[in-house]
Design an enzyme around this catalytic site. Structure first.
Site, PDB file in Angstrom:
ATOM      1  N   HIS A   1       9.628 -20.336   5.479  1.00 43.05           N
ATOM      2  CA  HIS A   1       9.992 -21.401   6.420  1.00 43.05           C
ATOM      3  C   HIS A   1      11.058 -22.324   5.824  1.00 43.05           C
ATOM      4  O   HIS A   1      11.038 -22.615   4.636  1.00 43.05           O
ATOM      5  CB  HIS A   1       8.764 -22.257   6.766  1.00 43.05           C
ATOM      6  CG  HIS A   1       7.733 -21.530   7.549  1.00 43.05           C
ATOM      7  ND1 HIS A   1       7.835 -21.334   8.904  1.00 43.05           N
ATOM      8  CD2 HIS A   1       6.573 -20.926   7.177  1.00 43.05           C
ATOM      9  CE1 HIS A   1       6.779 -20.664   9.336  1.00 43.05           C
ATOM     10  NE2 HIS A   1       6.007 -20.391   8.301  1.00 43.05           N
TER      11      HIS A   1
ATOM     12  N   THR B   1       7.119 -15.112  -8.938  1.00 41.55           N
ATOM     13  CA  THR B   1       8.076 -16.073  -8.391  1.00 41.55           C
ATOM     14  C   THR B   1       9.494 -15.829  -8.886  1.00 41.55           C
ATOM     15  O   THR B   1      10.427 -16.439  -8.379  1.00 41.55           O
ATOM     16  CB  THR B   1       7.667 -17.509  -8.767  1.00 41.55           C
ATOM     17  OG1 THR B   1       7.634 -17.605 -10.194  1.00 41.55           O
ATOM     18  CG2 THR B   1       6.307 -17.864  -8.184  1.00 41.55           C
ATOM     19  N   LYS B   2       9.660 -14.976  -9.909  1.00 44.83           N
ATOM     20  CA  LYS B   2      10.978 -14.665 -10.477  1.00 44.83           C
ATOM     21  C   LYS B   2      11.111 -13.162 -10.667  1.00 44.83           C
ATOM     22  O   LYS B   2      10.094 -12.458 -10.757  1.00 44.83           O
ATOM     23  CB  LYS B   2      11.147 -15.336 -11.840  1.00 44.83           C
ATOM     24  CG  LYS B   2      11.200 -16.843 -11.785  1.00 44.83           C
ATOM     25  CD  LYS B   2      11.561 -17.388 -13.148  1.00 44.83           C
ATOM     26  CE  LYS B   2      10.343 -18.085 -13.716  1.00 44.83           C
ATOM     27  NZ  LYS B   2      10.530 -18.628 -15.026  1.00 44.83           N
TER      28      LYS B   2
END
Length: 185
Positions: free
Chosen positions: A111, A164-165
Site C-alpha cells: 500500500h 526484507t533485503k
C-alpha cells in the site's frame, strides 16, 4: 474478426483452467506418496498450472491450497514446488529445484501511505519489480518475503523468517528481519 474470436477462445480456456484450479484442484489432498489420491491431485494441479502460468517447467509440484491469483506472469522452473497453502504474487519468478515449505507468503506489492490527508486504503498500491527466486533455493515453512526481493542461487531461508533485503547466493538466513547466519560451504 479472427483476432476477436481467437482472443475469446484464449480467455475462455484460461477461465476454464482458472475455475478448474480454484474450484476443484486446489482442494484436492496433498500430493504426498502415502496420501490416497496424491498422484491424481498432483497431476490435476500441474495440468491447470501449465495452462495458467507464463512458464511452467517439468516436474513442477503445486500443493494443496497454493494461491497465485491469476498466475498470468508466474514463471516456475523445472522440479520446483509451491508448498501447501503458499500465497505468491501473480508475477513471481522461480528458478529450477526450488522447494517452498507450507504457508510461505511472498508479497508482490504494498500500500501507498505517503499522504496524511487520505486514508491509506484510498492511496493505491506501490508496484515493485517481481520477486525473483534463483535456482536451488529452500524456503522454510511460514517464511515471509517482501516485495522486490531477489533470493540468490543455493540460498536457504529459515522457517518463519521475514526477508526484507536481497539474499546473496548460498546464504543461510533466518529471523525477523532475516539476517545471514552463515554461508553454505
Amino acid at each position: 474478426m479472427k483476432v476477436r474470436l481467437s482472443t475469446r477462445v484464449f480467455f475462455a480456456k484460461r477461465t476454464f483452467w482458472y475455475l478448474f484450479y480454484y474450484g476443484f484442484a486446489q482442494h484436492l489432498p496433498a500430493s504426498y506418496r502415502y496420501q490416497p489420491l496424491g498422484k491424481f491431485a498432483k497431476f490435476c494441479r500441474a495440468m491447470a498450472c501449465k495452462r495458467l502460468f507464463r512458464r511452467c517447467g517439468q516436474g513442477v509440484n503445486v500443493e494443496r491450497g497454493a494461491n497465485f491469483y491469476t498466475g498470468w506472469e508466474v514463471e516456475i522452473g523445472d522440479d520446483s514446488s509451491l508448498g501447501i497453502g503458499c500465497m505468491v504474487p501473480f508475477d513471481l519468478k522461480v528458478g529450477k529445484d526450488v522447494m517452498m515449505g507450507p504457508d510461505v507468503i511472498i508479497i508482490g506489492e504494498n500500500h501507498e501511505f505517503a499522504s496524511r490527508e487520505l486514508p491509506i486504503r484510498l492511496q493505491g498500491y506501490k508496484h515493485y519489480p517481481p520477486v525473483r527466486i534463483e535456482d536451488d533455493v529452500w524456503i522454510g515453512a511460514r517464511a515471509v518475503i517482501l516485495p522486490g526481493i531477489t533470493i540468490g542461487k543455493g540460498a536457504i531461508i529459515g522457517t518463519g523468517a521475514v526477508v526484507t533485503k536481497d539474499v546473496p547466493p548460498y546464504a543461510i538466513c533466518g529471523g525477523n528481519p532475516a539476517k545471514i547466519i552463515r554461508y553454505r560451504d
